[in-house]
Structure formats: C-alpha cells, structure tokens
Scaffold this motif. Structure first.
Motif, PDB file in Angstrom:
ATOM      1  N   SER A 283       0.842  -1.190   0.000  1.00  0.00           N
ATOM      2  CA  SER A 283       0.000   0.000   0.000  1.00  0.00           C
ATOM      3  C   SER A 283       0.886   1.251   0.000  1.00  0.00           C
ATOM      4  O   SER A 283       2.116   1.167   0.114  1.00  0.00           O
ATOM      5  CB  SER A 283      -0.890   0.003   1.237  1.00  0.00           C
ATOM      6  OG  SER A 283      -0.100   0.114   2.412  1.00  0.00           O
ATOM      7  N   VAL A 284       0.260   2.400  -0.102  1.00  0.00           N
ATOM      8  CA  VAL A 284       0.999   3.663  -0.040  1.00  0.00           C
ATOM      9  C   VAL A 284       1.708   3.784   1.302  1.00  0.00           C
ATOM     10  O   VAL A 284       2.870   4.213   1.372  1.00  0.00           O
ATOM     11  CB  VAL A 284       0.048   4.857  -0.258  1.00  0.00           C
ATOM     12  CG1 VAL A 284       0.785   6.169  -0.038  1.00  0.00           C
ATOM     13  CG2 VAL A 284      -0.541   4.819  -1.665  1.00  0.00           C
ATOM     14  N   SER A 285       1.026   3.378   2.365  1.00  0.00           N
ATOM     15  CA  SER A 285       1.646   3.450   3.698  1.00  0.00           C
ATOM     16  C   SER A 285       2.810   2.461   3.823  1.00  0.00           C
ATOM     17  O   SER A 285       3.808   2.744   4.500  1.00  0.00           O
ATOM     18  CB  SER A 285       0.611   3.187   4.790  1.00  0.00           C
ATOM     19  OG  SER A 285       0.063   1.890   4.671  1.00  0.00           O
ATOM     20  N   ASP A 286       2.703   1.299   3.155  1.00  0.00           N
ATOM     21  CA  ASP A 286       3.808   0.343   3.148  1.00  0.00           C
ATOM     22  C   ASP A 286       5.038   0.956   2.489  1.00  0.00           C
ATOM     23  O   ASP A 286       6.164   0.820   2.992  1.00  0.00           O
ATOM     24  CB  ASP A 286       3.419  -0.933   2.400  1.00  0.00           C
ATOM     25  CG  ASP A 286       2.385  -1.764   3.132  1.00  0.00           C
ATOM     26  OD1 ASP A 286       2.360  -1.724   4.372  1.00  0.00           O
ATOM     27  OD2 ASP A 286       1.599  -2.454   2.452  1.00  0.00           O
ATOM     28  N   MET A 287       4.811   1.625   1.378  1.00  0.00           N
ATOM     29  CA  MET A 287       5.920   2.252   0.660  1.00  0.00           C
ATOM     30  C   MET A 287       6.560   3.351   1.508  1.00  0.00           C
ATOM     31  O   MET A 287       7.785   3.529   1.497  1.00  0.00           O
ATOM     32  CB  MET A 287       5.431   2.813  -0.667  1.00  0.00           C
ATOM     33  CG  MET A 287       4.864   1.758  -1.615  1.00  0.00           C
ATOM     34  SD  MET A 287       6.084   0.512  -2.106  1.00  0.00           S
ATOM     35  CE  MET A 287       6.941   1.393  -3.408  1.00  0.00           C
ATOM     36  N   ALA A 288       5.728   4.061   2.261  1.00  0.00           N
ATOM     37  CA  ALA A 288       6.252   5.114   3.128  1.00  0.00           C
ATOM     38  C   ALA A 288       7.101   4.523   4.245  1.00  0.00           C
ATOM     39  O   ALA A 288       8.143   5.085   4.617  1.00  0.00           O
ATOM     40  CB  ALA A 288       5.097   5.916   3.715  1.00  0.00           C
ATOM     41  N   ARG A 289       6.669   3.393   4.788  1.00  0.00           N
ATOM     42  CA  ARG A 289       7.434   2.729   5.849  1.00  0.00           C
ATOM     43  C   ARG A 289       8.788   2.262   5.324  1.00  0.00           C
ATOM     44  O   ARG A 289       9.810   2.379   6.013  1.00  0.00           O
ATOM     45  CB  ARG A 289       6.652   1.550   6.409  1.00  0.00           C
ATOM     46  CG  ARG A 289       5.396   1.930   7.162  1.00  0.00           C
ATOM     47  CD  ARG A 289       4.567   0.718   7.494  1.00  0.00           C
ATOM     48  NE  ARG A 289       5.212  -0.132   8.482  1.00  0.00           N
ATOM     49  CZ  ARG A 289       4.880  -1.394   8.724  1.00  0.00           C
ATOM     50  NH1 ARG A 289       3.923  -1.973   8.017  1.00  0.00           N
ATOM     51  NH2 ARG A 289       5.518  -2.094   9.647  1.00  0.00           N
ATOM     52  N   ILE A 290       8.796   1.718   4.106  1.00  0.00           N
ATOM     53  CA  ILE A 290      10.047   1.284   3.482  1.00  0.00           C
ATOM     54  C   ILE A 290      10.979   2.463   3.285  1.00  0.00           C
ATOM     55  O   ILE A 290      12.186   2.394   3.539  1.00  0.00           O
ATOM     56  CB  ILE A 290       9.767   0.593   2.138  1.00  0.00           C
ATOM     57  CG1 ILE A 290       9.085  -0.756   2.370  1.00  0.00           C
ATOM     58  CG2 ILE A 290      11.058   0.399   1.340  1.00  0.00           C
ATOM     59  CD1 ILE A 290       8.584  -1.407   1.109  1.00  0.00           C
ATOM     60  N   SER A 291      10.416   3.564   2.855  1.00  0.00           N
ATOM     61  CA  SER A 291      11.202   4.756   2.552  1.00  0.00           C
ATOM     62  C   SER A 291      11.844   5.369   3.792  1.00  0.00           C
ATOM     63  O   SER A 291      12.949   5.919   3.714  1.00  0.00           O
ATOM     64  CB  SER A 291      10.308   5.791   1.856  1.00  0.00           C
ATOM     65  OG  SER A 291      11.015   6.966   1.570  1.00  0.00           O
ATOM     66  N   SER A 292      11.167   5.270   4.925  1.00  0.00           N
ATOM     67  CA  SER A 292      11.643   5.963   6.122  1.00  0.00           C
ATOM     68  C   SER A 292      12.343   5.068   7.137  1.00  0.00           C
ATOM     69  O   SER A 292      12.959   5.570   8.083  1.00  0.00           O
ATOM     70  CB  SER A 292      10.468   6.663   6.806  1.00  0.00           C
ATOM     71  OG  SER A 292       9.494   5.706   7.215  1.00  0.00           O
ATOM     72  N   ALA A 293      12.263   3.757   6.976  1.00  0.00           N
ATOM     73  CA  ALA A 293      12.865   2.845   7.954  1.00  0.00           C
ATOM     74  C   ALA A 293      14.372   3.075   8.067  1.00  0.00           C
ATOM     75  O   ALA A 293      15.044   3.438   7.096  1.00  0.00           O
ATOM     76  CB  ALA A 293      12.584   1.397   7.561  1.00  0.00           C
TER      77      ALA A 293
END
Length: 314
Positions: free
Chosen positions: A72-82
């Motif tokens: 999801s969009v939120s999954d992609m955001a988590r990947i980006s910021s981890a």
C-alpha cells in the motif's frame, strides 16, 4: 552450515558494516527495523531479544502470500523511512528495490538477504516438475525460498546480527550471544531433520514447490506439479497422470500440499494412482500474520511442525 563457517561470515561482514555503514547519531527515537516477511522478522526478533535499542516491525502484517502481496501507499512510506530494512530480495520482492531508489531516509541500511548469500538455486528445466515439461523448454527459474533451509537461515541471521552489532556497539556483545544461542537451535533442528530424512524419502507435491533449498540440504528426490513461484493452480491431465505414476513407482504413502491449498489435485492424483495414499500439509511459512506471531508462531516452531509431518516417511 556450521559455527566455523558462520564465524567467517561474521568476520567478513563485520568489516563491511563498520566501514560502510554510519551509526545513528543524536536521535532519541528508536531506529525502526522493518522486515518484509515473517521468517526475516523472527530471525531479527531472536537476535535483538528484549533490547530497547530498536523498534522491530513487520511489513506484511496480514500474512499475505509474498507472491501476491501488493504494498500500500503506507507500506511504501514505511520502506522509505525505515532505518533498517531486511528483505528476502527475490522476484516476488523486486518492487522493494524499485522503492529504495526513492527512499527518504538516505542513512537507511538495507539488506537483500539473497544478495548477501550470493547464490541461488534454480529449477532446472523440467527437473522434478512435471507440468507439461516434455513440451515446453522453459528458462531456468531461480528459487527465492531461502528461509526453508535451516542452513540459509543461520547464514542470513549472521548478516543481520552484525548489522545490529555495528550500529549499536554498546549492545554488540548481547547480539552476538543471542545469535550464538539461536544458531545452536538451528543447528540442532538441522540435525534432527537429517536423522528423520536419512533414508531419503521421495517427496511429491500436488502443488507449487517452494522446498527446493530444503530438498537440496537433505539430498531428497522430489516431484511437483509446479515450480516454487508458479501462479498455476490447475494441473494438466498429463501432469496428474505423471504424478500418479510417481506415487505408484515409489509406493508413496503421502502426497503433500502447502498450507492454505486445496487438496483437490492431490485427491485426483491419489484416485488416479488407485492407492490409499494420504494427503499431508507442509508449511512454507509464507502466510504468517502478526496475529499468528502474537499467538506464538515462531520460525523454529513451525519448522519443527514440518519435521513432525515428515517423520516416518517411506
């Protein structure tokens, strides 16, 4: 896998991590450790234990099969910021590499575990896979299911352990000890599998076949309708006949399917073979959710359940 080999891996990787990775500095919040799938999450959980140094998170919390998981969009955001990202890195997760090209956290440490291992097994054309193999000359397909090898689990855990140690020197000894304890458990279970499978039973899957690394570890002969990552669910008549012949030739008492799979094909194969063969389930650990984890699911625990299923095969 043995402790000596793992020690060499540790030493080489430690040099790499300390020379190529910067420590988090001046931040009060816990660094986020994001793991793409359950096996990777559980390896990390065993290494960092109860440490307060990291915020361990699972990306695929619903236990969706990794071959069909859509971020999801939120999954992609988590990947980006981890701060840390650990993932398998096979064909089913190729989208993660695409996501990393636009990550916001430029200090992120990410590890594709398949890339760390540097070697993949492949399904050689038609080897053990009966689906239309005589008519089609398909290219070799790499298998990404490294977690079903206890040996690979130990090696992956080694890379992860030293990533944690390099970024949190204060607790480096703790992570080393946690890894030592965990790898001993993996080695012990590996020996139990060796003993249980010492007679070389033939494994036949009326399903996809994600157990190539596992079969390679224990020198097993295997047959299956489809290779590991196939999206196919309906076998051709010739495949059913071919697998039924293997059941009779090898006097098989068991036909395997994967968790969450229908037994329809297995039942058809057994009916065609005219035998009293039973259907059993082997867990590929691809559908474990956060709810399952909270209920006590562990990598070693689920592999032990597989061991119990495999004990006493002909």
């Amino acid at each position: 896998m043995n402790k000596k080999i793992c020690t060499v891996i540790f030493a080489a990787f430690l040099i790499f991590v300390f020379s190529g990775c910067s420590k988090k500095n001046g931040e009060n919040k816990k660094p986020v450790v994001l793991c793409s799938t359950f096996p990777v999450y559980d390896w990390a959980r065993n290494i960092i234990g109860e440490s307060d140094s990291f915020d361990l998170q699972l990306l695929n919390t619903k236990g969706t099969d990794m071959h069909s998981f859509q971020p999801s969009v939120s999954d992609m955001a988590r990947i980006s910021s981890a701060d840390f990202l650990f993932y398998i890195g096979g064909e089913s997760e190729v989208w993660i590499k695409d996501a990393l090209s636009e990550r916001k956290n430029q200090n992120q440490i990410s590890l594709s575990l398949i890339d760390c291992l540097g070697q993949e097994l492949m399904f050689e054309s038609s080897e053990g896979i009966l689906e239309d193999s005589e008519e089609e000359e398909e290219d070799s397909v790499y298998d990404e299911h490294i977690w079903l090898s206890l040996k690979k689990a130990g090696e992956c855990s080694a890379y992860m352990a030293f990533t944690f140690a390099a970024s949190d020197e204060e607790h480096a000894e703790l992570y080393a000890k946690k890894y030592e304890t965990y790898v001993e458990e993996l080695l012990k279970l590996d020996e139990e599998f060796k003993f249980a499978l010492k007679d070389g039973p033939v494994l036949l899957f009326a399903d996809r076949f994600p157990f190539l690394y596992f079969a390679h570890d224990y020198n097993l002969t295997t047959y299956a309708a489809f290779p590991g990552c196939s999206a196919e669910t309906e076998a051709s008549f010739r495949t059913v006949i071919g697998l039924a012949d293997k059941v009779k030739e090898n006097n098989l008492q068991t036909v395997f399917i994967l968790e969450n799979s229908s037994s329809k094909m297995a039942d058809q194969i057994i009916k065609t073979a005219g035998t009293e063969t039973e259907v059993k389930v082997l867990n590929s650990l691809q559908g474990i959710s956060m709810d399952d984890i909270k209920s006590g699911a562990t990598y070693i625990g689920l592999m032990k359940k597989n061991l119990e299923v495999l004990r006493g095969l002909n």
